[in-house]
Design an enzyme around this catalytic site. Sequence first.
Site, PDB file in Angstrom:
ATOM      1  N   TYR A 134     -11.366  -3.320 -30.383  1.00 19.56           N
ATOM      2  CA  TYR A 134     -12.219  -4.448 -30.762  1.00 19.56           C
ATOM      3  C   TYR A 134     -12.238  -5.371 -29.554  1.00 19.56           C
ATOM      4  O   TYR A 134     -11.200  -5.913 -29.164  1.00 19.56           O
ATOM      5  CB  TYR A 134     -11.618  -5.141 -31.985  1.00 19.56           C
ATOM      6  CG  TYR A 134     -12.362  -6.363 -32.478  1.00 19.56           C
ATOM      7  CD1 TYR A 134     -13.090  -6.323 -33.662  1.00 19.56           C
ATOM      8  CD2 TYR A 134     -12.322  -7.569 -31.777  1.00 19.56           C
ATOM      9  CE1 TYR A 134     -13.755  -7.448 -34.134  1.00 19.56           C
ATOM     10  CE2 TYR A 134     -12.993  -8.690 -32.234  1.00 19.56           C
ATOM     11  CZ  TYR A 134     -13.703  -8.624 -33.408  1.00 19.56           C
ATOM     12  OH  TYR A 134     -14.361  -9.742 -33.868  1.00 19.56           O
ATOM     13  N   TYR A 174      -7.827 -12.356 -29.542  1.00 19.94           N
ATOM     14  CA  TYR A 174      -7.997 -11.060 -28.884  1.00 19.94           C
ATOM     15  C   TYR A 174      -6.725 -10.667 -28.137  1.00 19.94           C
ATOM     16  O   TYR A 174      -6.210  -9.551 -28.302  1.00 19.94           O
ATOM     17  CB  TYR A 174      -9.186 -11.103 -27.934  1.00 19.94           C
ATOM     18  CG  TYR A 174      -9.300  -9.880 -27.057  1.00 19.94           C
ATOM     19  CD1 TYR A 174      -9.657  -8.646 -27.597  1.00 19.94           C
ATOM     20  CD2 TYR A 174      -9.033  -9.951 -25.686  1.00 19.94           C
ATOM     21  CE1 TYR A 174      -9.747  -7.517 -26.789  1.00 19.94           C
ATOM     22  CE2 TYR A 174      -9.128  -8.828 -24.884  1.00 19.94           C
ATOM     23  CZ  TYR A 174      -9.480  -7.623 -25.432  1.00 19.94           C
ATOM     24  OH  TYR A 174      -9.564  -6.507 -24.626  1.00 19.94           O
ATOM     25  N   LEU A 206     -10.937   2.905 -36.250  1.00 19.76           N
ATOM     26  CA  LEU A 206      -9.703   2.154 -36.035  1.00 19.76           C
ATOM     27  C   LEU A 206      -9.278   1.364 -37.267  1.00 19.76           C
ATOM     28  O   LEU A 206      -8.106   1.023 -37.414  1.00 19.76           O
ATOM     29  CB  LEU A 206      -9.866   1.206 -34.849  1.00 19.76           C
ATOM     30  CG  LEU A 206     -10.020   1.837 -33.464  1.00 19.76           C
ATOM     31  CD1 LEU A 206     -10.225   0.747 -32.404  1.00 19.76           C
ATOM     32  CD2 LEU A 206      -8.818   2.707 -33.113  1.00 19.76           C
ATOM     33  N   GLY A 264     -17.812   3.616 -25.065  1.00 22.39           N
ATOM     34  CA  GLY A 264     -17.226   2.608 -24.198  1.00 22.39           C
ATOM     35  C   GLY A 264     -17.293   2.978 -22.729  1.00 22.39           C
ATOM     36  O   GLY A 264     -17.488   4.146 -22.359  1.00 22.39           O
ATOM     37  N   GLN A 265     -17.090   1.976 -21.877  1.00 24.61           N
ATOM     38  CA  GLN A 265     -17.184   2.199 -20.442  1.00 24.61           C
ATOM     39  C   GLN A 265     -16.151   3.208 -19.943  1.00 24.61           C
ATOM     40  O   GLN A 265     -16.463   4.088 -19.133  1.00 24.61           O
ATOM     41  CB  GLN A 265     -16.999   0.872 -19.703  1.00 24.61           C
ATOM     42  CG  GLN A 265     -18.070  -0.163 -19.978  1.00 24.61           C
ATOM     43  CD  GLN A 265     -17.884  -1.392 -19.105  1.00 24.61           C
ATOM     44  OE1 GLN A 265     -18.197  -1.389 -17.928  1.00 24.61           O
ATOM     45  NE2 GLN A 265     -17.343  -2.448 -19.708  1.00 24.61           N
TER      46      GLN A 265
END
Length: 289
Positions: free
Chosen positions: A59, A123, A35, A10-11
């Site tokens: 996610y 989300y 996860l 991930g960033q």
Amino acid sequence: MKILVTGRAGQVAQSLAERAGSHKLVFAARPGFDLLDPASIEATIAEVQPDLIISAAAYTAVDQAEDEPELAMAANGEAPGVIGRAAAKVGAPVLHLSTDYVFDGSGERAWAETDPTGPIGIYGKSKLAGEEALASSGAPYAIMRTAWVYSPFGSNFVKTMLRLAETREELNVVADQYGNPTSALDIADALMTVVNRWHDAPEHGANAVYHVAGRGTTNWADFARAIFSESAKRGGPSCTVNGIATADYPTKAIRPANSRLDCTRFHEMFDYTAPKWDSSLRDTIARVG
């Protein structure tokens, strides 16, 4: 300190690898850490015995979450609670990344941590559930909400715009959604600010929610224009941006019209304010352009 970072690609995880200084980072990712597999979370934390955990994995497929609510809720809503309970067993505090999507996007004022949440999509609902699960886990924590994340790493709006400009002369970009573009490198700096403070003063400002985002606001269309302006200065790809309404660019998940975040609380507690978003953008373009 030995810091366990959830996620590797991930960033924010990649940004932390650059900004961790003398601290030892241990990255936990699939298949060993998943996860969706509570047992793998518990086993990893028990094995590593970290001094602190940075919960960065999530996610993040906002539209896909509408079709996979159970998956999104398991990864974003339930896993943070598992992380927190496992962290409590080894005495490790948790820094957890969350999102502007926990708000409904109404109004034009920047959201404060004390404002009522009201996510409008799966989300956002899953991320809010994760905040609540961590808060009740028994581990000391700080929840750090951010927005509009970009960096030299992974997939993000900046890199997408530059890629599209290589083959197009103009692009239609939404102009009625506002927020704070935020460099993942600045998020990493904010996280390490907390880490260093907790090293000297354990749990200073703990058990609270904070907003950490780039300084200043803009809309997606003007953000794109700034990207192309900076890219053009460096001889990189650029194109014309046509601002359009959200209604003209339908997506499965509704995006918040107002994602502005008020970061005053974090500044007052940890004496850190992110740079202006266009300054950090220049640094990113210099690396990827």
